[in-house]
Design a protein around this motif. Structure first.
Motif, PDB file in Angstrom:
ATOM      1  N   ARG A 127       1.491   9.252  -3.266  1.00  0.00           N
ATOM      2  CA  ARG A 127       0.250   8.700  -2.715  1.00  0.00           C
ATOM      3  C   ARG A 127       0.190   7.178  -2.830  1.00  0.00           C
ATOM      4  O   ARG A 127      -0.412   6.507  -1.997  1.00  0.00           O
ATOM      5  N   GLN A 130       1.332   4.799   0.048  1.00  0.00           N
ATOM      6  CA  GLN A 130       0.472   4.583   1.210  1.00  0.00           C
ATOM      7  C   GLN A 130      -0.720   3.674   0.918  1.00  0.00           C
ATOM      8  O   GLN A 130      -1.433   3.294   1.833  1.00  0.00           O
ATOM      9  N   THR A 157      -5.629   1.695   5.112  1.00  0.00           N
ATOM     10  CA  THR A 157      -4.922   2.970   4.994  1.00  0.00           C
ATOM     11  C   THR A 157      -4.667   3.573   6.366  1.00  0.00           C
ATOM     12  O   THR A 157      -3.564   4.063   6.658  1.00  0.00           O
ATOM     13  N   LYS A 160      -1.888   1.538   8.106  1.00  0.00           N
ATOM     14  CA  LYS A 160      -0.528   1.735   7.628  1.00  0.00           C
ATOM     15  C   LYS A 160      -0.013   3.133   7.908  1.00  0.00           C
ATOM     16  O   LYS A 160       1.150   3.310   8.306  1.00  0.00           O
ATOM     17  N   VAL A 161      -0.854   4.167   7.720  1.00  0.00           N
ATOM     18  CA  VAL A 161      -0.398   5.549   7.861  1.00  0.00           C
ATOM     19  C   VAL A 161      -0.401   5.981   9.319  1.00  0.00           C
ATOM     20  O   VAL A 161       0.588   6.500   9.838  1.00  0.00           O
ATOM     21  N   GLU A 200       6.845  13.210  10.726  1.00  0.00           N
ATOM     22  CA  GLU A 200       5.971  12.037  10.663  1.00  0.00           C
ATOM     23  C   GLU A 200       6.048  11.199  11.924  1.00  0.00           C
ATOM     24  O   GLU A 200       5.111  10.431  12.208  1.00  0.00           O
ATOM     25  N   PRO A 204       1.879  11.490  12.175  1.00  0.00           N
ATOM     26  CA  PRO A 204       1.787  10.895  10.823  1.00  0.00           C
ATOM     27  C   PRO A 204       0.634  11.526  10.048  1.00  0.00           C
ATOM     28  O   PRO A 204      -0.386  11.922  10.622  1.00  0.00           O
ATOM     29  N   LEU A 206      -1.666  11.639   6.152  1.00  0.00           N
ATOM     30  CA  LEU A 206      -2.108  10.959   4.933  1.00  0.00           C
ATOM     31  C   LEU A 206      -2.074  11.947   3.782  1.00  0.00           C
ATOM     32  O   LEU A 206      -2.528  13.096   3.921  1.00  0.00           O
TER      33      LEU A 206
END
Length: 315
Positions: A127, A130, A157, A160-161, A200, A204, A206
């Protein structure tokens, strides 16, 4: 020197006749001390008795006092006697008892704890990859903006994810587009498979801590509009997805009904066999006795239970 003013007032000692036995000064002193102590105890008893009998509370009643168990009063609380029918009684001091694990051979808890800690650290490490915030530029024009409201306060977040530029405010105002879906919801509502959800590049996701246990696998959360776009491409359109969902639901219901009918059929079969066997068992079987020769010379046999008679021809 002995202070006479501090000494309690007592009657003067009687003068003993010369014929009596002469006492030593220490004995006379001890007698005097004992007499004073006895008077003090008597005075305390009288004071307690007068206080308990004369002092009244707000309701003009005598105050409730605690009667000791050693008192002879009929209202005194006395300990109950144990019933002898309950058998022997053993009193244990729980503070001194040690858990012996009940005689079972349990595994060493240290190895289990180390394995649990290792899994927790691994989930946290996954975790943490991320949650790294990128640096901000001093030039406002170079910083990314929200695609909905052009705000600079975007969710790092999501950027980026999911590669999605959106702020927290727009996420809350448009849940039909930016809400997060679990892996189970994607499989049940959008008919996606595990390989597709684990890729992914296609979808993608989280990672979040599992709410059931920290050692379980991390939850995989997907962005709603990305899942819907992929599902529309896979099934052709939203109507095609709905048709496929209804077909699978009908097929599942059909299988369930077929299984129910099969079980009901087997139950009826067992019930019929049971009724036939019960009727078969309830059929009367004659128990005939010995041959009885009549006056006409013909032999007969009679059933003991129902009295049915048959003629028997003796060769």
């Amino acid at each position: 020197m002995f202070n006479k003013a501090a000494r309690p007032i007592t009657p003067p000692p009687r003068e003993l006749p010369e014929t009596t036995l002469q006492l030593t000064p220490d004995q006379v002193k001890q007698f005097e001390i004992n007499r004073l102590q006895a008077k003090a105890r008597q005075r305390e008893k009288e004071q307690k008795a007068s206080t308990s009998s004369t002092t009244l509370n707000a309701h003009n009643k005598r105050p409730l006092g605690i009667t000791p168990a050693s008192s002879n009063s009929p209202t005194a609380s006395k300990p109950l006697k144990r019933d002898s029918r309950l058998g022997a009684y053993f009193e244990y001091d729980l503070s001194k008892m040690v858990n012996s694990k009940g005689g079972f051979l349990l595994e060493d808890g240290n190895e289990i704890d180390e394995e649990v800690r290792r899994k927790e650290k691994e989930r946290e490490r996954q975790r943490a990859r991320q949650n790294l915030d990128p640096p901000m530029h001093l030039d406002r024009a170079m910083n990314p903006k929200c695609s909905e409201c052009q705000s600079l306060d975007i969710d790092q977040t999501f950027k980026k994810v999911f590669g999605c530029l959106v702020c927290k405010k727009c996420q809350n105002e448009k849940p039909e587009k930016y809400s997060l879906l679990t892996k189970t919801e994607c499989k049940e509502d959008y008919l996606l498979t595990d390989p597709e959800l684990r890729d992914e590049e296609l979808l993608p996701h989280l990672l979040k801590a599992n709410p059931h246990a920290s050692t379980y696998a991390n939850m995989m959360l997907y962005l709603r509009y990305q899942v819907e776009d992929f599902a529309w491409k896979k099934w052709g359109s939203a109507e095609a997805l709905d048709a496929e969902y209804e077909r699978r639901t009908a097929e599942k219901k059909k299988k369930k009904n077929k299984k129910f009918e099969q079980g009901l059929k087997e139950l009826r079969k067992r019930t019929k066999e049971g009724l036939w066997q019960r009727r078969k068992d309830e059929e009367h079987k004659h128990l005939f006795g010995e041959l009885q020769r009549g006056l006409d010379g013909q032999s007969q046999q009679v059933c003991h239970s129902c009295g049915f008679t048959i003629d028997v021809e003796v060769m």
